[in-house]
Design a protein around this motif. Structure first.
Motif, PDB file in Angstrom:
ATOM      1  N   LYS A 169      -8.383   0.630   7.023  1.00  0.00           N
ATOM      2  CA  LYS A 169      -7.808  -0.386   6.140  1.00  0.00           C
ATOM      3  C   LYS A 169      -7.896   0.110   4.712  1.00  0.00           C
ATOM      4  O   LYS A 169      -8.929   0.669   4.311  1.00  0.00           O
ATOM      5  N   ASP A 181      -5.716   0.317   0.504  1.00  0.00           N
ATOM      6  CA  ASP A 181      -4.691  -0.091  -0.457  1.00  0.00           C
ATOM      7  C   ASP A 181      -3.361   0.593  -0.116  1.00  0.00           C
ATOM      8  O   ASP A 181      -3.363   1.777   0.256  1.00  0.00           O
ATOM      9  N   LYS A 185      -1.274   1.826  -1.917  1.00  0.00           N
ATOM     10  CA  LYS A 185      -1.053   3.020  -2.764  1.00  0.00           C
ATOM     11  C   LYS A 185      -1.400   4.308  -1.987  1.00  0.00           C
ATOM     12  O   LYS A 185      -0.820   5.361  -2.214  1.00  0.00           O
ATOM     13  N   LYS A 218       1.706  -3.014   7.221  1.00  0.00           N
ATOM     14  CA  LYS A 218       1.326  -3.191   5.815  1.00  0.00           C
ATOM     15  C   LYS A 218       1.753  -4.549   5.305  1.00  0.00           C
ATOM     16  O   LYS A 218       2.699  -5.149   5.825  1.00  0.00           O
ATOM     17  N   SER A 219       1.005  -5.034   4.330  1.00  0.00           N
ATOM     18  CA  SER A 219       1.365  -6.284   3.659  1.00  0.00           C
ATOM     19  C   SER A 219       1.279  -5.999   2.170  1.00  0.00           C
ATOM     20  O   SER A 219       1.017  -4.860   1.761  1.00  0.00           O
ATOM     21  N   ASN A 220       1.459  -7.061   1.368  1.00  0.00           N
ATOM     22  CA  ASN A 220       1.353  -6.875  -0.087  1.00  0.00           C
ATOM     23  C   ASN A 220      -0.059  -6.468  -0.483  1.00  0.00           C
ATOM     24  O   ASN A 220      -0.280  -5.899  -1.546  1.00  0.00           O
ATOM     25  N   TYR A 221      -1.022  -6.809   0.376  1.00  0.00           N
ATOM     26  CA  TYR A 221      -2.421  -6.587   0.009  1.00  0.00           C
ATOM     27  C   TYR A 221      -2.965  -5.235   0.446  1.00  0.00           C
ATOM     28  O   TYR A 221      -3.885  -4.706  -0.140  1.00  0.00           O
ATOM     29  N   GLY A 222      -2.408  -4.703   1.490  1.00  0.00           N
ATOM     30  CA  GLY A 222      -2.945  -3.435   1.968  1.00  0.00           C
ATOM     31  C   GLY A 222      -2.336  -3.041   3.307  1.00  0.00           C
ATOM     32  O   GLY A 222      -1.413  -3.691   3.790  1.00  0.00           O
ATOM     33  N   THR A 265      -3.202  -1.718   7.462  1.00  0.00           N
ATOM     34  CA  THR A 265      -4.169  -1.594   8.558  1.00  0.00           C
ATOM     35  C   THR A 265      -3.537  -0.671   9.597  1.00  0.00           C
ATOM     36  O   THR A 265      -2.396  -0.913  10.008  1.00  0.00           O
TER      37      THR A 265
END
Ligand SMILES: Nc1ncnc2c1ncn2[C@@H]1O[C@H](COP(=O)(O)OP(=O)(O)OP(=O)(O)O)[C@@H](O)[C@H]1O
Length: 281
Positions: free
Chosen positions: A225, A227, A229, A243-247, A249
């Motif tokens: 898990k 970022d 980036k 992926k989501s806006n937060y990170g 997996t």
């Protein structure tokens, strides 16, 4: 470890579906879980190896002997449980058992009665009036009461409540304690396998994807898990990811490399379900 059952070159087709030259081994003293998505071919494999549907090719050996040479002996030494067991609905448990029990050379009436009591089943119960879970318990009682050396079960825990599923796992472990026995069962309940299985065999679209020791398999994969980036750099090391806006997996079999290069990512143990998804995504 000695093999108890060997399946070699098994083929069976239905329209567009084909069991594609299936080969695997069930080891003695092991509980082997048979996993795969809906329609992967688990039931077809089990039915074909038991000769309940006609296989087009393949050899099945039980303790080194081709089962076709003496299928009666093979059936005497195994216990089977199916999701949709074929009992006569109009009979009572007692009547049904009196038809089945004489076919086993080592029928154990005392053990059978203990299982009926344990599962709160009464001999006067009419089979057609039993719930799905009760039928499963009845099938399990029969399978466990003739000193079978191998249990072959197709989704035996479907229809069982969480208490009975726990009890099922305890029963399997007790069954194995006698030694020189084995269990092979298909299931979608991977948490049950976490607690019970030694080996896992995964089938997908009629092909065996892996046949591995469960602990070794769980050691091989990790959840990653981090970022988003980092995603472009880490993506090549992952088998799949979301992926989501937060990170993101993902799942990897190269956790050491990722951790060394990107210490900020979170690495967690994978579950059997994660590993299954990694193989078929
Ligand atoms: N009697 C049959 N006639 C025609 N097709 C069949 C028959 N039995 C199974 N199939 C097909 O064979 C394929 C494999 O089915 P199978 O029941 O073996 O899968 P499974 O892995 O046990 O699935 P599930 O987890 O949903 O029980 C499916 O495409 C199914 O439609």
């Amino acid at each position: 470890m000695a093999s108890i059952l060997e399946v070699s070159g098994l083929r069976k087709s239905y329209g567009n579906f084909e069991l594609n030259d299936i080969s695997f081994t069930i080891q003695e003293d092991c509980i082997t879980g048979f996993i795969g998505a809906n329609g992967a071919g688990k039931s077809t494999t089990i039915y074909s190896l038991l000769n309940l549907v006609r296989r087009e090719a393949g050899t099945i050996t039980f303790r080194g002997k081709d089962i076709s040479a003496d299928e009666r002996l093979f059936k005497d030494k195994i216990g089977v449980v199916f999701d949709s067991s074929s009992f006569y609905d109009e009979l009572t448990i007692q009547e049904m058992t009196s038809l089945i029990a004489p076919s086993y050379s080592e029928w154990n009436q005392r053990a059978y009665q203990e299982y009926l009591d344990m599962f709160s089943l009464q001999k006067e119960h009419i089979i057609g009036m039993l719930s799905k879970g009760m039928k499963m318990k009845y099938a399990l009682a029969l399978a466990l009461s003739h000193n079978a050396e191998l249990l072959i079960m197709d989704e035996p825990t479907s229809g069982l409540d969480p208490f009975m599923r726990k009890q099922f796992i305890r029963i399997l472990k007790t069954y194995m304690e006698a030694g020189s026995r084995a269990v092979f069962y298909s299931t979608h309940n991977t948490t049950d396998l976490d607690q019970s299985a030694d080996m896992l065999i995964m089938i997908h679209a009629g092909t065996i994807l892996f046949e591995e020791n469960k602990d070794a398999l769980l050691e091989k994969f990790r959840i990653v898990k981090g970022d988003v980036k980092l995603l472009p750099d880490i993506q090549p090391f992952m088998l799949n990811f979301d992926k989501s806006n937060y990170g993101f997996t993902g799942i990897t079999d190269k956790a050491e490399k990722i951790k060394a290069a990107y210490p900020e990512v979170l690495i967690e143990r994978a579950a059997i379900e994660d590993i299954m998804l990694a193989y078929i995504k």
